[in-house]
Write an enzyme that holds these catalytic residues in place. Structure first.
Site, mmCIF file in Angstrom:
data_model
loop_
_atom_site.group_PDB
_atom_site.id
_atom_site.type_symbol
_atom_site.label_atom_id
_atom_site.label_comp_id
_atom_site.label_asym_id
_atom_site.label_seq_id
_atom_site.Cartn_x
_atom_site.Cartn_y
_atom_site.Cartn_z
ATOM 1 N N LYS A 45 0.801 -1.215 0.000
ATOM 2 C CA LYS A 45 0.000 0.000 0.000
ATOM 3 C C LYS A 45 0.840 1.274 0.000
ATOM 4 C CE LYS A 45 -3.715 -0.038 -0.371
ATOM 5 N NZ LYS A 45 -4.890 -0.378 -1.241
HETATM 6 N N1 PMP Z 1 -3.096 -7.289 1.431
HETATM 7 C C1 PMP Z 1 -2.955 -6.428 2.445
HETATM 8 C C2 PMP Z 1 -2.165 -6.849 3.630
HETATM 9 C C3 PMP Z 1 -3.543 -5.158 2.380
HETATM 10 O O1 PMP Z 1 -3.407 -4.289 3.403
HETATM 11 C C4 PMP Z 1 -4.301 -4.811 1.253
HETATM 12 C C5 PMP Z 1 -4.955 -3.472 1.155
HETATM 13 N N2 PMP Z 1 -6.067 -3.296 1.969
HETATM 14 C C6 PMP Z 1 -4.448 -5.753 0.223
HETATM 15 C C7 PMP Z 1 -3.812 -6.973 0.338
HETATM 16 C C8 PMP Z 1 -5.340 -5.510 -0.958
HETATM 17 O O2 PMP Z 1 -4.818 -4.641 -1.912
HETATM 18 P P1 PMP Z 1 -5.783 -3.727 -2.754
HETATM 19 O O3 PMP Z 1 -6.335 -2.683 -1.829
HETATM 20 O O4 PMP Z 1 -4.910 -3.144 -3.803
HETATM 21 O O5 PMP Z 1 -6.889 -4.572 -3.316
#
Ligand code: PMP
Length: 334
Positions: A45
């Site tokens: 992120k």
């Molecule tokens: N894995 C973790 C540990 C995350 O914090 C996030 C984001 N909330 C994601 C995966 C998912 O990524 P995205 O928001 O790009 O779908």
């Protein structure tokens, strides 16, 4: 050797692609994980946080001393707080109370103003995203240096970060020899941005969704309906409502992954391959294994290793916590 960079923001991205030995051997495919836990704020992120702040600056929404507000499961907040610190902004973060103490402690350590909310769905005004939306509206007029409501859920800068960096990096690192990309959805920024980037380069690349229990994304991509059953302890992923980033994502294949499947993958990876990863990485790798099995031997499948396992030591690596949840523990911890 990597070149030196000027500041925190410039250190985001350009993470290595790590071959996952056992997953590859099991399937006869080459399965790789992009080591996003090596970003300077510790998660994938950081990329979205950086892009969101740079866009906010470009649009004159914020200047030094201004406030950034976000509702987050933790990682986006950590990325935002660190980029903000390095560029002279303050951060106010809303987070559901059931997210890991390790992430909340890190946010406090960064100096973010942290507001914990009950773990209720978006339909409830007390929900963390609803609270952030409300605070952003209420505080806008009193912030003389500007207020940036990050809104990773609907902000196009989030998928853009992956469209312009994660996707092209994966393409370069595999030298274009990639058949499939698979990951879970939190905001959908990763799957949307990486998916579009890879498809622009080769329209035949398949995009897979690895969906935890309790999420409605699998049913959405299969039948256009938001339906979910069960629940998951994995943080940062799973989505129950249709957000803008998800509407534009192209998904070919859907894999439902249980917490037990993901945990067994994670324990194995730590003990046998030296990779200590967070819960979403377990869901992603279990999805990559299923997708590789469907494709058959000889294919290359890539996923993302979103954050480090220490961020959840008190949960997915705690025998006490896992026992209470009726889930398996790392065998060597007893
Ligand atoms: N894995 C973790 C540990 C995350 O914090 C996030 C984001 N909330 C994601 C995966 C998912 O990524 P995205 O928001 O790009 O779908």
């Amino acid at each position: 050797m990597t070149s030196s960079v000027q500041n925190f923001t410039d250190a985001v991205g350009n993470t290595p692609l790590i071959r996952l030995r056992k997953a590859s051997e099991l399937t006869g495919c080459e399965i790789y994980g992009k080591a996003e836990f090596l970003n300077p704020g510790g998660s994938i992120k950081d990329r979205a946080a950086k892009q969101i702040i740079l866009e906010g600056e470009k649009n004159n929404e914020i200047e030094k001393g201004g406030l950034i507000i976000e509702g987050t499961g933790g990682n986006t907040g950590i990325g935002l707080a660190l980029v903000a610190n390095s560029r002279g902004y303050r951060t106010l973060i809303t987070i559901p109370i059931n997210q890991s103490d390790e992430k909340k402690d890190m946010l406090r350590l960064c100096g973010a103003h942290l507001i914990e909310t009950p773990p209720v769905p978006y339909s409830d005004p007390e929900n963390y995203v609803r609270t952030a939306e409300r605070l952003a509206k209420e505080l806008k007029s009193s912030e003389e240096h500007g207020l940036l409501y990050s809104n990773q859920w609907d902000n196009p800068a989030n998928p853009a970060a992956h469209l312009h960096t994660t996707g092209p990096e994966i393409w370069g690192q595999t030298k274009g020899k990639i058949d499939a990309f698979v990951c879970a959805i939190g905001t959908g920024g990763t799957i949307g941005g990486v998916g579009t980037s890879l498809r622009e380069r080769n329209p035949a690349i398949r995009i897979g969704l690895a969906d935890p229990e309790g999420s409605a994304m699998a049913s959405y991509f299969e039948e256009g309906q938001l339906k979910s059953t069960g629940s998951s302890i994995m943080e940062g992923i799973g989505q129950g409502r249709l957000i803008d980033n998800v509407k534009s994502a192209q998904v070919n294949d859907v894999y439902r992954i249980s917490d037990t499947e993901a945990l067994l993958v994670l324990f194995d990876l730590l003990k046998e391959e030296g990779l200590c990863l967070g819960g979403s990485s377990g869901i992603n790798i279990a999805g990559a294994i299923k997708m590789a099995q469907d494709l058959g031997p000889g294919h290359t499948v890539v996923t993302v290793l979103c954050d480090h396992g220490q961020r959840y030591q008190s949960k997915i690596y705690s025998p006490t916590f896992l026992y209470k949840e009726g889930l398996p523990s790392p065998p060597w911890l007893g």
